[in-house]
Scaffold this motif. Structure first.
Motif, PDB file in Angstrom:
ATOM      1  N   UNK A   1       0.827  -1.211   0.000  1.00 56.20           N
ATOM      2  CA  UNK A   1       0.000   0.000   0.000  1.00 56.20           C
ATOM      3  C   UNK A   1       0.860   1.258   0.000  1.00 56.20           C
ATOM      4  N   UNK A   2       1.959   1.241   0.759  1.00 53.20           N
ATOM      5  CA  UNK A   2       2.829   2.420   0.840  1.00 53.20           C
ATOM      6  C   UNK A   2       3.415   2.769  -0.526  1.00 53.20           C
ATOM      7  N   UNK A   3       3.940   1.770  -1.234  1.00 55.66           N
ATOM      8  CA  UNK A   3       4.514   2.045  -2.554  1.00 55.66           C
ATOM      9  C   UNK A   3       3.423   2.436  -3.547  1.00 55.66           C
ATOM     10  N   UNK A   4       2.272   1.797  -3.473  1.00 56.43           N
ATOM     11  CA  UNK A   4       1.186   2.130  -4.404  1.00 56.43           C
ATOM     12  C   UNK A   4       0.689   3.559  -4.191  1.00 56.43           C
ATOM     13  N   UNK A   5       0.712   4.052  -2.952  1.00 55.50           N
ATOM     14  CA  UNK A   5       0.309   5.446  -2.705  1.00 55.50           C
ATOM     15  C   UNK A   5       1.274   6.412  -3.396  1.00 55.50           C
ATOM     16  N   UNK A   6       2.557   6.077  -3.400  1.00 55.59           N
ATOM     17  CA  UNK A   6       3.539   6.919  -4.094  1.00 55.59           C
ATOM     18  C   UNK A   6       3.342   6.821  -5.604  1.00 55.59           C
ATOM     19  N   UNK A   7       3.181   5.590  -6.107  1.00 52.94           N
ATOM     20  CA  UNK A   7       2.963   5.407  -7.542  1.00 52.94           C
ATOM     21  C   UNK A   7       1.687   6.114  -8.012  1.00 52.94           C
ATOM     22  N   UNK A   8       0.682   6.180  -7.145  1.00 52.49           N
ATOM     23  CA  UNK A   8      -0.584   6.813  -7.509  1.00 52.49           C
ATOM     24  C   UNK A   8      -0.390   8.291  -7.846  1.00 52.49           C
ATOM     25  N   UNK A   9       0.536   8.935  -7.172  1.00 49.15           N
ATOM     26  CA  UNK A   9       0.771  10.360  -7.399  1.00 49.15           C
ATOM     27  C   UNK A   9       1.507  10.584  -8.718  1.00 49.15           C
ATOM     28  N   UNK A  10       2.630   9.890  -8.920  1.00 44.61           N
ATOM     29  CA  UNK A  10       3.421  10.162 -10.126  1.00 44.61           C
ATOM     30  C   UNK A  10       2.909   9.428 -11.365  1.00 44.61           C
ATOM     31  N   UNK A  11       1.847   8.645 -11.214  1.00 45.90           N
ATOM     32  CA  UNK A  11       1.233   7.954 -12.354  1.00 45.90           C
ATOM     33  C   UNK A  11      -0.227   8.351 -12.551  1.00 45.90           C
ATOM     34  N   UNK A  12      -0.617   9.490 -12.020  1.00 45.93           N
ATOM     35  CA  UNK A  12      -2.006   9.933 -12.093  1.00 45.93           C
ATOM     36  C   UNK A  12      -2.309  10.646 -13.417  1.00 45.93           C
ATOM     37  N   UNK A  13      -3.205  10.044 -14.189  1.00 46.69           N
ATOM     38  CA  UNK A  13      -3.683  10.720 -15.403  1.00 46.69           C
ATOM     39  C   UNK A  13      -4.283  12.081 -15.058  1.00 46.69           C
ATOM     40  N   UNK A  14      -4.963  12.151 -13.927  1.00 44.92           N
ATOM     41  CA  UNK A  14      -5.647  13.387 -13.551  1.00 44.92           C
ATOM     42  C   UNK A  14      -4.655  14.498 -13.224  1.00 44.92           C
ATOM     43  N   UNK A  15      -3.639  14.202 -12.421  1.00 41.98           N
ATOM     44  CA  UNK A  15      -2.648  15.229 -12.086  1.00 41.98           C
ATOM     45  C   UNK A  15      -1.852  15.666 -13.315  1.00 41.98           C
ATOM     46  N   UNK A  16      -1.385  14.682 -14.093  1.00 37.43           N
ATOM     47  CA  UNK A  16      -0.623  15.030 -15.295  1.00 37.43           C
ATOM     48  C   UNK A  16      -1.507  15.734 -16.325  1.00 37.43           C
ATOM     49  N   UNK A  17      -2.782  15.334 -16.391  1.00 34.01           N
ATOM     50  CA  UNK A  17      -3.704  15.997 -17.313  1.00 34.01           C
ATOM     51  C   UNK A  17      -3.925  17.457 -16.950  1.00 34.01           C
ATOM     52  N   UNK A  18      -4.078  17.734 -15.649  1.00 31.69           N
ATOM     53  CA  UNK A  18      -4.220  19.122 -15.200  1.00 31.69           C
ATOM     54  C   UNK A  18      -2.954  19.924 -15.502  1.00 31.69           C
ATOM     55  N   UNK A  19      -1.802  19.318 -15.254  1.00 32.12           N
ATOM     56  CA  UNK A  19      -0.533  19.990 -15.534  1.00 32.12           C
ATOM     57  C   UNK A  19      -0.377  20.255 -17.036  1.00 32.12           C
ATOM     58  N   UNK A  20      -0.802  19.301 -17.858  1.00 29.67           N
ATOM     59  CA  UNK A  20      -0.732  19.482 -19.320  1.00 29.67           C
ATOM     60  C   UNK A  20      -1.659  20.609 -19.764  1.00 29.67           C
ATOM     61  N   UNK A  21      -2.864  20.650 -19.200  1.00 29.05           N
ATOM     62  CA  UNK A  21      -3.811  21.727 -19.541  1.00 29.05           C
ATOM     63  C   UNK A  21      -3.225  23.086 -19.159  1.00 29.05           C
ATOM     64  N   UNK A  22      -2.606  23.164 -18.007  1.00 31.90           N
ATOM     65  CA  UNK A  22      -1.975  24.415 -17.579  1.00 31.90           C
ATOM     66  C   UNK A  22      -0.832  24.790 -18.516  1.00 31.90           C
ATOM     67  N   UNK A  23      -0.015  23.809 -18.909  1.00 33.17           N
ATOM     68  CA  UNK A  23       1.099  24.069 -19.835  1.00 33.17           C
ATOM     69  C   UNK A  23       0.577  24.599 -21.168  1.00 33.17           C
ATOM     70  N   UNK A  24      -0.528  23.998 -21.654  1.00 32.52           N
ATOM     71  CA  UNK A  24      -1.129  24.480 -22.904  1.00 32.52           C
ATOM     72  C   UNK A  24      -1.638  25.912 -22.746  1.00 32.52           C
TER      73      UNK A  24
END
Length: 189
Positions: free
Chosen positions: A63-86
């Protein structure tokens, strides 16, 4: 996919000839979703001396490793960052976030029982693909060669497209790493 293939795909998709900063951003974006894995595995194997079976059969799925992976592998977080970059029209930020999203999109269908939660913070659900990029029992015997072939074609295209020697050499080194990695996984598993 293997990380070297992600770097090749990210550079091919989001790198721009004669824009070293954008090429570096594409490399970084391609790597970031796997970076926590490398840091945690490196720490356990190299510093703590943890048995590889424990690292890859227990800790990876914890669970501990999956919580970390959830952050750096989140479509939602990266999608928001991509929208901001655009919205900001920032070339390097578009390359970084776009390459990270490409990494996630390529990983999503290629992880059978070792996927990561990719829709955090909404859910910790993990998609279990019917195929795997590394496990022969789940089709790696045909996915691996396709990944290697696509990587080879993209490196040839990068060499033609980019004039910077460091990018060409890096692409060739990544291809060598990819060909070794895909071959190793097919024989080990």
């Amino acid at each position: 996919m293997n990380t070297p293939a992600h770097l090749i795909f990210g550079l091919a998709a989001f790198g721009k000839p004669d824009h070293g900063k954008i090429a570096l951003a594409a490399f970084a974006g391609s790597l970031i979703p796997d970076l926590s894995l490398y840091i945690m595995v490196g720490w356990h194997l190299g510093i703590l001396g943890t048995d590889p079976q424990i690292v890859f059969r227990e800790l990876y799925y914890s669970d501990a490793w999956m919580r970390i992976f959830a952050i750096d592998n989140s479509f939602l977080l990266w999608g928001l960052a991509f929208a901001l970059a655009l919205w900001l029209k920032s070339g390097w930020a578009i390359a970084l976030t776009g390459a990270a999203l490409l990494h996630l999109a390529l990983d999503f269908p290629l992880h059978h029982d070792d996927g990561r939660p990719q829709f955090w913070p909404l859910t910790m659900w993990i998609f279990e693909s019917p195929v795997s990029y590394w496990d022969n029992r789940q089709g790696a015997w045909w996915i691996g060669p396709l990944e290697a072939l696509a990587s080879t074609a993209l490196v040839a295209w990068i060499i033609v497209r980019f004039r910077q020697l460091w990018i060409r050499v890096t692409a060739i080194v990544l291809l060598a790493m990819e060909l070794m990695a895909s071959g190793i996984w097919r024989f080990i598993f």
